[in-house]
Design a protein around this motif. Structure first.
Motif, PDB file in Angstrom:
ATOM      1  N   GLU A  26       0.819  -1.209   0.000  1.00  0.00           N
ATOM      2  CA  GLU A  26       0.000   0.000   0.000  1.00  0.00           C
ATOM      3  C   GLU A  26       0.856   1.263   0.000  1.00  0.00           C
ATOM      4  OE1 GLU A  26      -3.281   0.007   2.783  1.00  0.00           O
ATOM      5  OE2 GLU A  26      -3.495  -2.158   2.543  1.00  0.00           O
ATOM      6  N   LYS A  27       2.162   1.116   0.222  1.00  0.00           N
ATOM      7  CA  LYS A  27       3.070   2.259   0.077  1.00  0.00           C
ATOM      8  C   LYS A  27       3.111   2.716  -1.378  1.00  0.00           C
ATOM      9  CE  LYS A  27       6.303   1.236   3.849  1.00  0.00           C
ATOM     10  NZ  LYS A  27       5.538   1.957   4.810  1.00  0.00           N
ATOM     11  N   PHE A  28       2.798   1.809  -2.305  1.00  0.00           N
ATOM     12  CA  PHE A  28       2.919   2.087  -3.733  1.00  0.00           C
ATOM     13  C   PHE A  28       1.600   2.058  -4.496  1.00  0.00           C
ATOM     14  CE2 PHE A  28       6.897  -0.023  -2.395  1.00  0.00           C
ATOM     15  CZ  PHE A  28       7.741   1.062  -2.519  1.00  0.00           C
ATOM     16  N   MET A  29       0.512   1.640  -3.847  1.00  0.00           N
ATOM     17  CA  MET A  29      -0.792   1.564  -4.519  1.00  0.00           C
ATOM     18  C   MET A  29      -1.884   1.541  -3.453  1.00  0.00           C
ATOM     19  SD  MET A  29      -0.665  -2.437  -5.778  1.00  0.00           S
ATOM     20  CE  MET A  29       1.013  -2.394  -6.366  1.00  0.00           C
ATOM     21  N   GLY A  30      -3.117   1.646  -3.878  1.00  0.00           N
ATOM     22  CA  GLY A  30      -4.235   1.614  -2.944  1.00  0.00           C
ATOM     23  C   GLY A  30      -4.414   0.254  -2.299  1.00  0.00           C
TER      24      GLY A  30
END
Length: 127
Positions: A15-19
């Motif tokens: 979730e650091k890079f996407m929802g």
């Protein structure tokens, strides 16, 4: 084309890079190599109820963000990851580092020199 990388440092894991739902969908796609919206919906619904159209929208957005490719097979689309999970993580970290270094060169140099000094002081001598 490579996936879009956006860093959200306060979020956990992928979730650091996407929802959050995007991360769940990607984990399912990575585990299954390729699948339809119907199949992804089936796996996601084991944990929580999602509308079929929600899953379809998320998967289509992942195509637009270059995380997935889509190919028509018979009457439905098969979605396939652009890269494997570990390859994506390596790529996302590298892209983040390059971006931070370019945007904040002075802070980057300070961080590197601080890190080098800490590593020198922390090394033990062998007997």
């Amino acid at each position: 084309m490579k996936p879009q990388v956006v860093l959200r440092p306060a979020r956990p894991g992928l979730e650091k890079f996407m929802g959050g739902l995007e991360a769940k969908v990607m984990d399912i796609v990575w585990a299954n190599k390729n699948l339809t919206v119907k199949r992804a919906h089936y796996f996601l619904s084991k944990e929580r109820t999602y509308a079929y159209t929600t899953v379809m929208t998320v998967m289509n957005r992942l195509v637009k963000k270059n995380f997935l490719t889509r190919e028509k097979v018979s009457h439905s689309y098969q979605y396939t990851p652009v890269m494997g999970r570990e390859e994506f993580i390596d790529y996302a970290i590298a892209e983040t580092i390059v971006s931070l270094k370019a945007d904040f060169p002075v802070a980057w140099d300070k961080a590197r020199s601080t890190s080098k000094a800490a590593n020198k002081g922390g090394k033990r001598k062998s007997p």
